[in-house]
Scaffold this active site. Structure first.
Site, PDB file in Angstrom:
ATOM      1  N   ASN A  99      22.875  -6.163  13.788  1.00  0.00           N
ATOM      2  CA  ASN A  99      23.289  -4.610  14.179  1.00  0.00           C
ATOM      3  C   ASN A  99      23.633  -4.987  15.869  1.00  0.00           C
ATOM      4  O   ASN A  99      22.689  -5.388  16.293  1.00  0.00           O
ATOM      5  CB  ASN A  99      22.314  -3.827  13.955  1.00  0.00           C
ATOM      6  N   GLY A 151      24.515   0.391  14.887  1.00  0.00           N
ATOM      7  CA  GLY A 151      22.982   0.598  14.195  1.00  0.00           C
ATOM      8  C   GLY A 151      21.848  -0.067  14.750  1.00  0.00           C
ATOM      9  O   GLY A 151      20.737  -0.166  14.305  1.00  0.00           O
ATOM     10  N   HIS A 156      18.642  -9.655  17.908  1.00  0.00           N
ATOM     11  CA  HIS A 156      18.165 -10.269  16.591  1.00  0.00           C
ATOM     12  C   HIS A 156      19.101 -10.369  15.441  1.00  0.00           C
ATOM     13  O   HIS A 156      19.850  -9.722  15.037  1.00  0.00           O
ATOM     14  CB  HIS A 156      16.769  -9.637  16.279  1.00  0.00           C
ATOM     15  N   CYS A 200      10.861  -4.305  26.889  1.00  0.00           N
ATOM     16  CA  CYS A 200      11.526  -4.800  25.812  1.00  0.00           C
ATOM     17  C   CYS A 200      10.626  -5.117  24.714  1.00  0.00           C
ATOM     18  O   CYS A 200       9.808  -6.089  25.028  1.00  0.00           O
ATOM     19  CB  CYS A 200      12.625  -5.975  26.188  1.00  0.00           C
TER      20      CYS A 200
HETATM   21  P1  5GP Z   1      17.655  -3.053  14.423  1.00  0.00           P
HETATM   22  O1  5GP Z   1      17.810  -1.595  13.620  1.00  0.00           O
HETATM   23  O2  5GP Z   1      17.577  -3.068  15.957  1.00  0.00           O
HETATM   24  O3  5GP Z   1      18.786  -3.863  13.855  1.00  0.00           O
HETATM   25  O4  5GP Z   1      16.537  -3.550  13.856  1.00  0.00           O
HETATM   26  C1  5GP Z   1      15.129  -3.626  14.340  1.00  0.00           C
HETATM   27  C2  5GP Z   1      14.224  -4.104  13.502  1.00  0.00           C
HETATM   28  O5  5GP Z   1      12.849  -4.556  14.113  1.00  0.00           O
HETATM   29  C3  5GP Z   1      13.883  -2.845  12.292  1.00  0.00           C
HETATM   30  O6  5GP Z   1      14.187  -3.513  11.150  1.00  0.00           O
HETATM   31  C4  5GP Z   1      12.614  -2.697  12.614  1.00  0.00           C
HETATM   32  O7  5GP Z   1      11.940  -2.487  11.243  1.00  0.00           O
HETATM   33  C5  5GP Z   1      11.923  -3.832  13.420  1.00  0.00           C
HETATM   34  N1  5GP Z   1      10.700  -3.606  14.110  1.00  0.00           N
HETATM   35  C6  5GP Z   1      10.838  -2.325  15.002  1.00  0.00           C
HETATM   36  N2  5GP Z   1       9.611  -2.843  15.781  1.00  0.00           N
HETATM   37  C7  5GP Z   1       8.856  -3.639  15.296  1.00  0.00           C
HETATM   38  C8  5GP Z   1       7.496  -4.134  15.699  1.00  0.00           C
HETATM   39  O8  5GP Z   1       6.933  -3.805  16.362  1.00  0.00           O
HETATM   40  N3  5GP Z   1       7.362  -5.595  14.841  1.00  0.00           N
HETATM   41  C9  5GP Z   1       8.158  -6.183  14.129  1.00  0.00           C
HETATM   42  N4  5GP Z   1       7.700  -7.242  13.219  1.00  0.00           N
HETATM   43  N5  5GP Z   1       9.334  -5.479  13.881  1.00  0.00           N
HETATM   44  C10 5GP Z   1       9.624  -4.454  14.358  1.00  0.00           C
HETATM   45 ZN    ZN Z   2      14.018  -8.563  25.297  1.00  0.00          ZN
END
Ligand code: 5GP
Ligand code: ZN
Length: 124
Positions: free
Chosen positions: A98, A104, A111, A12
């Protein structure tokens, strides 16, 4: 049951960030919660709030998480202002979580996106 970050540490991404195995630009940290800047921001202010303990998504949330989620939601306005969102009502911020593929969600560790700042935004 809520698993410890170590149970997901190999797989993760956000457990790795919570454990400091992958660097992030930290916004806030306490014993239960970490907030850090999104690596691909949609808006001038865009940070993520996560529980340090692994929860895959909002779909797994139950009554046992009420205090934790309440704490996260109550903290968001303060962090948004600290990060540069202008005060309500002229300013404000957007909170998004999301959930699942059709919601999404790309990273499967719960988060909360907190986005704000002057428009136009890159997305959203
Ligand atoms: P989701 O699409 O799951 O709601 O959002 C995941 C978010 O995590 C995305 O906005 C993406 O830019 C961010 N993200 C993905 N990998 C990393 C990372 O390694 N570091 C940080 N700070 N954000 C990340
Ligand atoms: Zn986790």
């Amino acid at each position: 049951m809520t698993l410890l970050p170590s149970d997901h540490l190999e797989t993760c991404l956000f457990c790795k960030i919570a454990a400091g195995k992958i660097p992030s630009r930290k916004v806030y940290e306490d014993d239960q919660i970490l907030a850090f800047h999104d690596i691909q921001p949609w808006a001038p202010v865009h940070f993520l709030m996560i529980p340090k303990r692994h929860i895959a998504s909002m779909a797994q949330v139950g009554p046992e998480h009420e205090a934790l989620l309440g704490r996260m939601m109550a903290l968001a306005p303060r962090l948004a202002l600290e990060q540069g969102c202008r005060p309500y009502p002229e300013g404000g911020f957007r909170i998004v979580t999301n959930t699942g593929a059709e919601g999404g969600q790309e990273v499967h560790h719960l988060h909360i996106h907190v986005m704000g700042g002057p428009r136009p935004w890159l997305r959203g």
